[in-house]
Design a protein around this motif. Structure first.
Motif, mmCIF file in Angstrom:
data_model
loop_
_atom_site.group_PDB
_atom_site.id
_atom_site.type_symbol
_atom_site.label_atom_id
_atom_site.label_comp_id
_atom_site.label_asym_id
_atom_site.label_seq_id
_atom_site.Cartn_x
_atom_site.Cartn_y
_atom_site.Cartn_z
ATOM 1 N N ARG A 171 1.061 -1.355 0.521
ATOM 2 C CA ARG A 171 -0.173 0.142 -0.281
ATOM 3 C C ARG A 171 0.648 1.310 -0.145
ATOM 4 N NH1 ARG A 171 -5.221 0.338 2.158
ATOM 5 N NH2 ARG A 171 -4.943 -1.389 3.144
ATOM 6 N N ASN A 202 0.472 2.307 -5.722
ATOM 7 C CA ASN A 202 0.671 1.228 -4.751
ATOM 8 C C ASN A 202 1.395 0.194 -6.035
ATOM 9 O OD1 ASN A 202 -1.554 1.990 -2.748
ATOM 10 N ND2 ASN A 202 -2.731 0.421 -3.909
ATOM 11 N N ASP A 228 -8.520 -5.117 3.817
ATOM 12 C CA ASP A 228 -9.380 -4.553 4.976
ATOM 13 C C ASP A 228 -9.584 -4.969 5.976
ATOM 14 O OD1 ASP A 228 -11.044 -2.545 5.573
ATOM 15 O OD2 ASP A 228 -12.370 -3.446 3.807
ATOM 16 N N HIS A 267 -7.689 -14.370 -3.789
ATOM 17 C CA HIS A 267 -8.340 -13.356 -2.056
ATOM 18 C C HIS A 267 -6.677 -14.570 -1.640
ATOM 19 C CE1 HIS A 267 -12.022 -11.891 -3.276
ATOM 20 N NE2 HIS A 267 -11.521 -11.782 -2.436
ATOM 21 N N PRO A 288 -9.618 -10.445 3.932
ATOM 22 C CA PRO A 288 -10.085 -9.842 2.882
ATOM 23 C C PRO A 288 -9.944 -8.346 2.442
ATOM 24 C CG PRO A 288 -11.684 -9.515 6.069
ATOM 25 C CD PRO A 288 -9.815 -11.002 5.888
ATOM 26 N N VAL A 289 -10.233 -8.004 1.183
ATOM 27 C CA VAL A 289 -9.777 -6.521 0.449
ATOM 28 C C VAL A 289 -10.458 -5.595 0.316
ATOM 29 C CG1 VAL A 289 -7.617 -8.145 -0.504
ATOM 30 C CG2 VAL A 289 -9.958 -8.169 -1.988
ATOM 31 N N ASP A 290 -10.185 -4.616 -0.373
ATOM 32 C CA ASP A 290 -10.980 -3.592 -0.241
ATOM 33 C C ASP A 290 -11.224 -3.327 -2.007
ATOM 34 O OD1 ASP A 290 -8.536 -2.292 -1.008
ATOM 35 O OD2 ASP A 290 -7.894 -0.916 0.297
ATOM 36 N N SER A 291 -11.177 -2.571 -2.624
ATOM 37 C CA SER A 291 -11.629 -2.379 -3.694
ATOM 38 C C SER A 291 -10.286 -1.782 -4.518
ATOM 39 C CB SER A 291 -11.877 -0.911 -4.234
ATOM 40 O OG SER A 291 -11.730 0.725 -3.877
ATOM 41 N N GLU A 292 -8.684 -1.621 -3.952
ATOM 42 C CA GLU A 292 -7.785 -2.009 -4.261
ATOM 43 C C GLU A 292 -7.321 -3.340 -4.295
ATOM 44 O OE1 GLU A 292 -5.244 2.329 -5.030
ATOM 45 O OE2 GLU A 292 -6.451 2.439 -2.782
ATOM 46 N N SER A 293 -7.885 -4.433 -3.255
ATOM 47 C CA SER A 293 -7.292 -5.140 -3.577
ATOM 48 C C SER A 293 -6.162 -5.371 -2.339
ATOM 49 C CB SER A 293 -6.914 -5.975 -4.907
ATOM 50 O OG SER A 293 -7.609 -6.411 -5.782
#
Length: 350
Positions: free
Chosen positions: A88, A108, A217, A254, A209-214
């Motif tokens: 990130r 990133n 999260d 994931h 878990p991941v956010d919209s940018e993989s």
């Protein structure tokens, strides 16, 4: 020591690299006729043809026929590093020192940066006593922003019983996060076609878990009662529509936290849709990224094929994405007194 008679290793000149050097292909063939092909460009696994009971050869990995197509591909078969997956903000700190990396996916850093290990020519040697092919790369201090000089080796071995073993090693002269993996896309039905009907089992009680940018999260959570529960075998497509709102890109990308990773037992198994081939995964890495190829569309492949989304799946053994910026960062830090050393085996049965 003389080369064993049951495995042959040959090589050929292939194509010119962007800086005018010559990339080579190395072919390992066992007595059954199974053939593994790897290249010194990106220490890449370019082809794996499995000898089937009917004496036919089945191509099980997606790949390209030209180096130019590999340059445009989404890391087909490549060794990625220094740090596979995403970091990130393209930055991290080690021992109180912050380092800024090359950002190549928005803000990133993905798979080591703009010119990571996948886009370089490695030194290569045939290890006749095993036999195997070993690739070596010197990554200088400041490479894509990563600290310290690093010597990296990746060794490919094909066994008589159709196992591909990949051994990773890296030594450094300054502390640095390291996360090497292989980015092969498998299609156990052969060559191409939607892999949704492949049946998979992953021995993982948790996923990230991941956010919209993989990017992560939060921390790993239980797979219980989620689409990410592969503890009991199921088809990839059974639940993949549940995890993304845009159905054009349905699928998994994931990280699964493995229950055990001493390399002695399979951590995952995948069976082909036609039930003719089973892949068993062994690794010493703590996690595996399951990716079902939902961004493959338009990639030029073997024999002038144009791959479509979900034509292959990846099992990328690794540390977690953005782990250098997490509470467990030290686990992925390589130091002069603590080198990187992991192995992964893809075992095939038919």
């Amino acid at each position: 020591m003389a080369q064993r008679a049951d495995i042959s290793v040959t090589w050929e000149r292939w194509q010119a690299t962007p800086d005018g050097q010559t990339a080579r292909l190395f072919h390992l063939t066992n007595r059954r006729g199974t053939r593994l092909t790897v290249s010194d460009w990106g220490a890449t696994l370019t082809s794996f043809k499995l000898a089937m009971p009917n004496d036919n050869l089945r191509q099980l990995v997606l790949g390209c026929d030209t180096l130019e197509d590999y340059l445009q591909s989404p890391y087909l078969g490549a060794t990625v590093g220094r740090y596979a997956n995403r970091i990130r903000g393209a930055k991290f700190s080690v021992d109180g020192q912050q380092y800024k990396l090359i950002a190549n996916e928005g803000e990133n850093c993905l798979h080591g940066g703009e010119i990571g290990f996948a886009h370089q020519l490695w030194d290569a040697e045939i290890i006749e006593s095993i036999p195997a092919v070993r690739f070596t790369l010197h990554s200088p201090d400041g490479d894509e922003g990563f600290p310290g000089n690093a010597i990296v080796t990746v060794t490919y071995t094909l066994s008589e019983d159709n196992n591909i073993r990949i051994d990773y090693e890296a030594t450094v002269d300054k502390a640095c996060p390291f996360n090497l993996t292989n980015h092969s896309y498998f299609n156990l039905d052969g060559v191409a076609g939607d892999v949704g009907n492949h049946v998979a089992q992953i021995n993982a009680n948790q996923y990230l878990p991941v956010d919209s940018e993989s990017l992560p999260d939060g921390s790993p959570v239980s797979v219980e009662q989620t689409a990410f529960d592969f503890r009991t075998a199921k088809a990839f497509n059974q639940d993949w529509r549940k995890i993304v709102s845009d159905q054009r890109y349905r699928g998994f990308d994931h990280c699964f936290i493995l229950d055990q990773n001493d390399g002695s037992q399979p951590v995952a198994q995948v069976r082909s849709g036609d039930e003719q081939v089973v892949l068993s995964l062994y690794t010493t890495s703590p996690a595996v990224q399951l990716y079902t190829g939902q961004y493959l569309e338009g990639t030029r492949g073997h024999n002038e094929l144009v791959y479509q989304n979900r034509d292959g799946f990846c099992l990328e053994t690794q540390y977690m994405p953005d782990q250098p910026n997490s509470d467990c960062a030290e686990e992925c830090i390589v130091r002069p007194e603590r080198p990187f050393k992991h192995s992964t085996t893809f075992a095939f049965h038919c």
